[in-house]
Write an enzyme that holds these catalytic residues in place. Sequence first.
Site, PDB file in Angstrom:
ATOM      1  N   THR A  66      56.415   2.179  20.211  1.00  0.00           N
ATOM      2  CA  THR A  66      57.593   2.801  19.596  1.00  0.00           C
ATOM      3  C   THR A  66      57.699   4.292  19.869  1.00  0.00           C
ATOM      4  OG1 THR A  66      56.286   3.273  17.639  1.00  0.00           O
ATOM      5  CG2 THR A  66      57.522   1.192  17.638  1.00  0.00           C
ATOM      6  N   HIS A 133      65.941  30.580  16.873  1.00  0.00           N
ATOM      7  CA  HIS A 133      65.040  29.451  17.138  1.00  0.00           C
ATOM      8  C   HIS A 133      63.582  29.894  17.060  1.00  0.00           C
ATOM      9  CE1 HIS A 133      68.326  26.864  17.777  1.00  0.00           C
ATOM     10  NE2 HIS A 133      68.743  27.434  18.889  1.00  0.00           N
TER      11      HIS A 133
HETATM   12  C1  RB5 Z   1      50.761  -1.294  19.362  1.00  0.00           C
HETATM   13  O1  RB5 Z   1      51.035  -2.633  19.131  1.00  0.00           O
HETATM   14  C2  RB5 Z   1      51.780  -0.424  18.644  1.00  0.00           C
HETATM   15  O2  RB5 Z   1      51.532  -0.455  17.267  1.00  0.00           O
HETATM   16  C3  RB5 Z   1      51.750   0.977  19.175  1.00  0.00           C
HETATM   17  O3  RB5 Z   1      51.995   0.963  20.539  1.00  0.00           O
HETATM   18  C4  RB5 Z   1      52.752   1.952  18.602  1.00  0.00           C
HETATM   19  O4  RB5 Z   1      54.039   1.445  18.639  1.00  0.00           O
HETATM   20  C5  RB5 Z   1      52.402   2.545  17.304  1.00  0.00           C
HETATM   21  O5  RB5 Z   1      53.136   3.378  16.753  1.00  0.00           O
END
Ligand code: RB5
Length: 142
Positions: A66, A133
């Site tokens: 993510t 900034h």
């Molecule tokens: C791994 O499955 C996942 O949890 C990791 O890549 C990440 O997204 C964590 O924030």
Amino acid sequence: MIAIGSDHGGYALKQALMKHLEARGLEYRDFGTYSEASCDYPVYAKAVAKAVASGECEKGILICGTGIGVSITANKIPGIRCALCGDCFSAEATRQHNDANVLAMGARVVGEGLALMIADTFLDTPFSNDERHKRRISMIEG
Ligand code: RB5
């Protein structure tokens, strides 16, 4: 020198990014992970963030599934301003306004083509150096 790192979720995108940096003639150091075997994202996020915070590397790129886990981790290291970006506008603005020194992306969120454009935008956009900034950045820590 650009520090780059990922967990298993970002491994394939990290490989693509490194190929892209090479094609652009940009130097990087790969802090791992080095395979798609399951691993712990804080290990790689801390290694990249520390390399940037110490001045060993100018900027960093972090990837996990993510982008969230690596960005949370990197931002715990003093001196690190890690921006999780899923679009080029944010990548440009975070360089201009926040002088972000680490880019985080989610390999399960953005496709490879967009990720390369986001990385290029991040690496090629200078900080604005505007007083307002600078003032706001100085207020983040301390
Ligand atoms: C791994 O499955 C996942 O949890 C990791 O890549 C990440 O997204 C964590 O924030």
